[in-house]
Design a protein around this motif. Structure first.
Motif, short mmCIF file in Angstrom:
data_model
loop_
_atom_site.label_atom_id
_atom_site.label_comp_id
_atom_site.label_asym_id
_atom_site.label_seq_id
_atom_site.Cartn_x
_atom_site.Cartn_y
_atom_site.Cartn_z
N GLU A 32 -5.52 6.63 -3.95
CA GLU A 32 -5.20 5.52 -3.04
C GLU A 32 -4.78 6.04 -1.68
O GLU A 32 -5.13 5.47 -0.64
CB GLU A 32 -4.09 4.65 -3.63
CG GLU A 32 -4.60 3.50 -4.46
CD GLU A 32 -3.55 2.42 -4.66
OE1 GLU A 32 -3.02 1.91 -3.66
OE2 GLU A 32 -3.27 2.09 -5.83
N ARG A 33 -4.00 7.11 -1.66
CA ARG A 33 -3.58 7.67 -0.37
C ARG A 33 -4.81 8.08 0.45
O ARG A 33 -4.86 7.88 1.66
CB ARG A 33 -2.66 8.87 -0.59
CG ARG A 33 -1.23 8.49 -0.93
CD ARG A 33 -0.53 7.86 0.27
NE ARG A 33 0.86 7.54 0.00
CZ ARG A 33 1.31 6.32 -0.31
NH1 ARG A 33 0.46 5.30 -0.40
NH2 ARG A 33 2.60 6.12 -0.52
N ARG B 57 3.10 -5.74 -5.40
CA ARG B 57 1.98 -5.25 -6.20
C ARG B 57 1.89 -6.03 -7.51
O ARG B 57 2.91 -6.39 -8.11
CB ARG B 57 2.16 -3.77 -6.55
CG ARG B 57 2.38 -2.85 -5.38
CD ARG B 57 1.14 -2.35 -4.75
NE ARG B 57 0.30 -1.53 -5.61
CZ ARG B 57 -0.67 -0.74 -5.14
NH1 ARG B 57 -0.91 -0.66 -3.85
NH2 ARG B 57 -1.42 -0.02 -5.97
N ASN C 143 2.33 1.90 -3.60
CA ASN C 143 1.28 2.46 -4.43
C ASN C 143 1.65 2.40 -5.91
O ASN C 143 2.24 1.42 -6.38
CB ASN C 143 1.02 3.89 -3.94
CG ASN C 143 -0.30 4.48 -4.35
OD1 ASN C 143 -0.50 4.78 -5.51
ND2 ASN C 143 -1.19 4.65 -3.41
N THR C 144 1.38 3.46 -6.68
CA THR C 144 1.67 3.48 -8.12
C THR C 144 3.02 4.12 -8.43
O THR C 144 3.32 4.38 -9.59
CB THR C 144 0.58 4.25 -8.88
OG1 THR C 144 0.56 5.61 -8.43
CG2 THR C 144 -0.79 3.64 -8.64
N ILE D 169 0.84 -1.20 0.00
CA ILE D 169 0.00 0.00 0.00
C ILE D 169 0.87 1.25 0.00
O ILE D 169 0.57 2.25 -0.64
CB ILE D 169 -0.95 0.00 1.21
CG1 ILE D 169 -1.93 -1.17 1.10
CG2 ILE D 169 -1.72 1.31 1.30
CD1 ILE D 169 -2.81 -1.16 -0.14
N HIS E 298 -2.56 7.64 -7.57
CA HIS E 298 -1.75 7.60 -6.36
C HIS E 298 -2.41 8.42 -5.25
O HIS E 298 -2.54 7.95 -4.11
CB HIS E 298 -0.35 8.14 -6.65
CG HIS E 298 0.52 8.26 -5.44
ND1 HIS E 298 1.31 7.25 -4.99
CD2 HIS E 298 0.71 9.29 -4.57
CE1 HIS E 298 1.96 7.63 -3.89
NE2 HIS E 298 1.61 8.87 -3.62
#
Length: 378
Positions: A88-89, A294, A53-54, A50, A85
């Motif tokens: 997701e945060r 990921r 992320n990207t 997590i 990104h």
């Protein structure tokens, strides 16, 4: 293979600096993760997949932009990956906006430190591209981060105004009754009701905050089980190739994770179907790779590109574009794909240019079980 959002397969036509940057990727992320966990308290409760992320895709995008002949001018150009990104945060972490900005500053510092460690030298113009990329990424990420939190506040206000009415009316009526009576028995009975109403409100507030903070994606019914993504990808390709032979190619090694087979199958089916429909007839390529916990699953086609103004809106439900809009033709399947990605604790993005084609990327943790509250196993 690179992790760039245009599904670039190799680094053969990239500059020496671009290739050197790709080669030091693992070192840079090791430095970055250490510094983020050291300087951002909220990061210490966030798992590795997590946290990263990207960013790996963004990093490889920057590497592409360092090659003068590449159509990508900076790491954020032509893609929605950095908005993903920020999304997701907001959905998956307790990060504040200033901490999102700090993690990007630490990302820049990690690239610099990794370059020194690996003997990579950037020219003034090359380092300018790195800095411009990170500045643009911050803007994209914070914009999406803020939009999501704004939506959360609106939902919270609407829910509070509706659900708090009953316990609040009990409290108000009770205080009015107490003011009109001197009977201690009545006062104690009413006070008990007031306390009960206040406790209900406190419980409701706690549930609302938890729900609106950690469950912001559209929830799909998902059954989570161990799955090798390669056979699933090959199955989807075979289904389409039965109608149009060899139109769908796959590039994937065995990657085992915990996901929902049915929802990923449907998401891939949507992406491949649209890619075939709106491509230029050269076929479609499905690619799967993994990095730092990921799964990076992408579908690529050549054809008319999706213009910048439509890239962010293309994943929204009930979106309406002009009649001649290419993006409008991608249809309701893309919001479903977004729901699948976010339901797995990840995100989806699009990268589209006339030169490199259109690539949709689903970027999710290898093990999504900690992030799917209603998950079960086969």
């Amino acid at each position: 293979m690179t992790l760039a959002t245009d599904q670039k397969l190799d680094d053969k036509d990239l500059s020496a600096t671009s290739r050197a940057m790709l080669a030091m990727r693992s070192d840079v992320f090791a430095i970055w993760e250490s510094q983020v966990r050291n300087q951002i308290d909220e990061a210490n409760g966030v798992s590795g997949p997590i946290l990263v992320n990207t960013l790996p895709a963004f990093y490889d995008n920057i590497a592409e932009a360092l090659t003068p002949s590449h159509p990508r001018e900076d790491g954020t150009r032509n893609t929605t990956a950095m908005s993903a990104h920020g999304g997701e945060r907001a959905r998956m972490t307790p990060f504040r906006a200033d901490e999102v900005i700090l993690e990007y500053q630490l990302f820049r510092d990690a690239i610099c430190a990794g370059a020194r460690r690996n003997g990579v030298q950037f020219s003034t113009q090359e380092w300018r591209i790195v800095e411009v990329s990170i500045d643009a990424a911050v803007r994209d990420a914070i914009r999406e981060f803020s939009l999501i939190h704004e939506a959360i506040r609106e939902r919270l206000a609407a829910t509070l105004s509706h659900d708090m009415r009953n316990p609040l009316s009990v409290i108000l009526a009770g205080t009015q009754l107490i003011a009109l009576t001197s009977d201690l028995t009545v006062v104690r009975r009413v006070a008990t009701k007031i306390a009960s109403g206040a406790q209900r409100m406190e419980h409701m507030l706690t549930q609302l905050v938890e729900t609106l903070t950690f469950e912001r994606a559209i929830k799909l019914p998902m059954v989570i089980a161990e799955l090798d993504i390669k056979p699933l990808i090959e199955k989807v390709a075979q289904e389409f190739n039965m109608v149009d032979e060899d139109k769908v190619q796959t590039i994937a090694e065995s990657i085992v994770g915990h996901w929902c087979r049915n929802s990923l199958h449907r998401a891939l089916d949507n992406l491949v179907s649209n890619a075939l429909k709106y491509g230029d007839g050269q076929g479609v390529r499905i690619k799967a790779e993994q990095f730092m916990g990921r799964l990076i699953l992408s579908v690529h086609n050549q054809g008319k590109s999706i213009i910048e103004e439509q890239r962010e809106r293309i994943f929204e439900y009930l979106r309406r574009e002009s009649e001649d809009s290419l993006a409008d033709g991608w249809g309701i399947g893309l919001p479903f794909v977004r729901s699948v990605a976010e339901g797995h604790g990840g995100s989806v993005s699009v990268d589209s240019t006339a030169e490199t084609g259109t690539t949709f990327t689903v970027d999710i943790p290898l093990d999504c079980r900690p992030y799917v509250h209603t998950a079960s196993t086969d």
